[in-house]
Design a protein around this motif. Structure first.
Motif, PDB file in Angstrom:
ATOM      1  N   UNK A 130       0.773  -1.224   0.000  1.00 31.14           N
ATOM      2  CA  UNK A 130       0.000   0.000   0.000  1.00 31.14           C
ATOM      3  C   UNK A 130       0.806   1.276   0.000  1.00 31.14           C
ATOM      4  N   UNK A 131       2.142   1.150  -0.004  1.00 27.96           N
ATOM      5  CA  UNK A 131       2.976   2.339   0.101  1.00 27.96           C
ATOM      6  C   UNK A 131       3.863   2.623  -1.089  1.00 27.96           C
ATOM      7  N   UNK A 132       3.768   1.802  -2.156  1.00 30.12           N
ATOM      8  CA  UNK A 132       4.609   2.009  -3.325  1.00 30.12           C
ATOM      9  C   UNK A 132       5.955   1.327  -3.200  1.00 30.12           C
ATOM     10  N   UNK A 144       9.787   3.749  -8.003  1.00 30.19           N
ATOM     11  CA  UNK A 144      10.038   2.946  -9.194  1.00 30.19           C
ATOM     12  C   UNK A 144       8.741   2.314  -9.680  1.00 30.19           C
ATOM     13  N   UNK A 145       8.729   1.970 -10.967  1.00 26.71           N
ATOM     14  CA  UNK A 145       7.577   1.284 -11.544  1.00 26.71           C
ATOM     15  C   UNK A 145       8.041   0.407 -12.691  1.00 26.71           C
ATOM     16  N   UNK A 146       7.230  -0.591 -13.019  1.00 24.18           N
ATOM     17  CA  UNK A 146       7.561  -1.543 -14.073  1.00 24.18           C
ATOM     18  C   UNK A 146       7.438  -0.879 -15.446  1.00 24.18           C
ATOM     19  N   UNK A 197      11.107  -4.698 -11.319  1.00 26.01           N
ATOM     20  CA  UNK A 197      10.383  -3.706 -10.519  1.00 26.01           C
ATOM     21  C   UNK A 197      10.679  -2.285 -10.976  1.00 26.01           C
ATOM     22  N   UNK A 198      11.892  -2.020 -11.425  1.00 24.43           N
ATOM     23  CA  UNK A 198      12.220  -0.655 -11.827  1.00 24.43           C
ATOM     24  C   UNK A 198      12.089  -0.424 -13.326  1.00 24.43           C
ATOM     25  N   UNK A 199      11.573  -1.428 -14.048  1.00 28.08           N
ATOM     26  CA  UNK A 199      11.253  -1.239 -15.450  1.00 28.08           C
ATOM     27  C   UNK A 199      12.399  -1.422 -16.418  1.00 28.08           C
ATOM     28  N   UNK A 200      13.541  -1.920 -15.958  1.00 26.85           N
ATOM     29  CA  UNK A 200      14.692  -2.102 -16.838  1.00 26.85           C
ATOM     30  C   UNK A 200      14.554  -3.364 -17.698  1.00 26.85           C
ATOM     31  N   UNK A 201      13.938  -4.408 -17.157  1.00 23.67           N
ATOM     32  CA  UNK A 201      13.590  -5.598 -17.930  1.00 23.67           C
ATOM     33  C   UNK A 201      12.122  -5.916 -17.666  1.00 23.67           C
ATOM     34  N   UNK A 220       7.543  -6.068  -3.565  1.00 20.93           N
ATOM     35  CA  UNK A 220       8.280  -5.064  -4.336  1.00 20.93           C
ATOM     36  C   UNK A 220       7.744  -4.933  -5.758  1.00 20.93           C
ATOM     37  N   UNK A 221       7.584  -6.063  -6.447  1.00 23.33           N
ATOM     38  CA  UNK A 221       7.140  -6.015  -7.841  1.00 23.33           C
ATOM     39  C   UNK A 221       5.687  -5.579  -7.946  1.00 23.33           C
ATOM     40  N   UNK A 222       4.828  -6.088  -7.071  1.00 24.63           N
ATOM     41  CA  UNK A 222       3.418  -5.710  -7.161  1.00 24.63           C
ATOM     42  C   UNK A 222       3.218  -4.239  -6.803  1.00 24.63           C
ATOM     43  N   UNK A 223       3.968  -3.726  -5.831  1.00 16.46           N
ATOM     44  CA  UNK A 223       3.852  -2.312  -5.495  1.00 16.46           C
ATOM     45  C   UNK A 223       4.409  -1.425  -6.612  1.00 16.46           C
ATOM     46  N   UNK A 224       5.293  -1.992  -7.436  1.00 19.44           N
ATOM     47  CA  UNK A 224       5.805  -1.254  -8.587  1.00 19.44           C
ATOM     48  C   UNK A 224       4.878  -1.348  -9.792  1.00 19.44           C
ATOM     49  N   UNK A 225       3.747  -2.050  -9.633  1.00 25.73           N
ATOM     50  CA  UNK A 225       2.755  -2.146 -10.698  1.00 25.73           C
ATOM     51  C   UNK A 225       2.816  -3.410 -11.518  1.00 25.73           C
ATOM     52  N   UNK A 226       3.691  -4.355 -11.132  1.00 24.36           N
ATOM     53  CA  UNK A 226       3.837  -5.592 -11.889  1.00 24.36           C
ATOM     54  C   UNK A 226       3.090  -6.750 -11.278  1.00 24.36           C
ATOM     55  N   UNK A 227       3.435  -7.954 -11.731  1.00 28.70           N
ATOM     56  CA  UNK A 227       2.817  -9.172 -11.212  1.00 28.70           C
ATOM     57  C   UNK A 227       3.874 -10.140 -10.720  1.00 28.70           C
ATOM     58  N   UNK A 228       3.485 -10.940  -9.737  1.00 24.13           N
ATOM     59  CA  UNK A 228       4.341 -11.954  -9.125  1.00 24.13           C
ATOM     60  C   UNK A 228       3.501 -13.195  -8.936  1.00 24.13           C
ATOM     61  N   UNK A 229       3.868 -14.291  -9.598  1.00 27.13           N
ATOM     62  CA  UNK A 229       3.183 -15.572  -9.387  1.00 27.13           C
ATOM     63  C   UNK A 229       4.185 -16.704  -9.504  1.00 27.13           C
ATOM     64  N   UNK A 230       3.720 -17.901  -9.159  1.00 28.30           N
ATOM     65  CA  UNK A 230       4.459 -19.109  -9.509  1.00 28.30           C
ATOM     66  C   UNK A 230       4.302 -19.353 -11.005  1.00 28.30           C
ATOM     67  N   UNK A 231       4.985 -20.348 -11.536  1.00 29.00           N
ATOM     68  CA  UNK A 231       4.844 -20.684 -12.953  1.00 29.00           C
ATOM     69  C   UNK A 231       3.495 -21.332 -13.243  1.00 29.00           C
ATOM     70  N   UNK A 232       2.738 -21.638 -12.189  1.00 25.25           N
ATOM     71  CA  UNK A 232       1.358 -22.127 -12.341  1.00 25.25           C
ATOM     72  C   UNK A 232       0.348 -21.006 -12.174  1.00 25.25           C
ATOM     73  N   UNK A 233       0.826 -19.794 -11.960  1.00 19.14           N
ATOM     74  CA  UNK A 233      -0.071 -18.647 -11.856  1.00 19.14           C
ATOM     75  C   UNK A 233      -0.578 -18.356 -10.464  1.00 19.14           C
TER      76      UNK A 233
END
Length: 259
Positions: A130-132, A144-146, A197-201, A220-233
């Protein structure tokens, strides 16, 4: 602001304590190296960092549980601090500066605070639910953002070690994703997820991952606007695999990575 700000402030102080130890022991001529039962290396710095962090947590959060790579512990508690004293130990012992201390606070099974500190690179990343998400380097601190990449053919991808795909998943599935993307590298370990997380890759899949290797990146990644899952989603840091992404490419990558 995040309701976890006090815990984040503590996590940053824990990282400071870890950096004081790792920076001194990096490239030390008397660095002691042993092998764990799984044949992975552990240095005296790994153990010293985990012990120091555990001591601080015992004083600051005596009712919290600690799970560390070197001393063990349990994830079965309401509040668990998950520690990797040195992620990238092979780099550390070879004198390569790409290694970091990983610290996460998991509340009711979900990481809510994550800190990644890489003093040899002069870099740190952190987030609280909730804090970025934020990073610091020689230029100072910044949010930072994705990335905004939306097509696999334009995507930059990284993994840790191609051999792990052969051993734990399938080499073919990873190569399918590589063939569909613009560029592939092996930045490896913590660094690739920070770069997501910082959008470089744009994508960082791993065929095998322990909870302490990836717990900070769920927040970290989700607060940067990305997604984080296992390879099964699954949105879990303890599933044994991981894909971090900018979000736009996530489902397409999961389909290609299916065994």
């Amino acid at each position: 602001m995040s309701r976890h700000d006090a815990d984040l402030e503590l996590a940053l102080r824990l990282a400071d304590a870890a950096d004081a130890i790792t920076s001194t022991r990096f490239r030390a001529h008397d660095l002691a190296v042993e092998r764990k039962p799984d044949r992975t290396p552990v240095t005296d710095a790994d153990v010293a960092v985990e012990d120091a962090v555990r001591e601080l947590l015992a004083a600051e959060r005596p009712s919290d549980v600690v799970m560390g790579e070197e001393r063990g512990g349990t994830l079965d508690a309401d509040r668990v601090w998950v520690l990797d004293p040195i992620d990238g130990t092979k780099n550390f012992l070879r004198g390569v500066p790409i290694w970091a201390t990983l610290i996460a606070l998991v509340v009711d099974g979900v990481p809510v605070v994550g800190v990644v500190s890489a003093p040899a690179l002069g870099r740190r990343w952190w987030a609280a639910a909730g804090g970025g998400a934020f990073a610091s380097d020689s230029a100072g601190e910044r949010a930072i953002s994705v990335s905004g990449v939306r097509e696999l053919e334009d995507a930059y991808i990284s993994t840790t070690d191609l051999k792990t795909w052969t051993e734990y998943r399938t080499r073919e599935s990873f190569l399918r994703l590589v063939d569909a993307t613009w560029e592939s590298r092996a930045f490896g370990d913590f660094y690739q997820h920070c770069l997501v997380a910082e959008g470089a890759i744009d994508l960082a899949p791993e065929a095998v991952a322990n909870p302490w290797d990836i717990a900070p990146f769920q927040v970290l990644v989700t607060e940067a606007g990305g997604r984080f899952t296992s390879l099964e989603g699954e949105e879990r840091y303890d599933a044994g695999t991981v894909l971090t992404s900018n979000g736009h490419l996530h489902e397409a990558a999961l389909r290609l990575l299916a065994p």
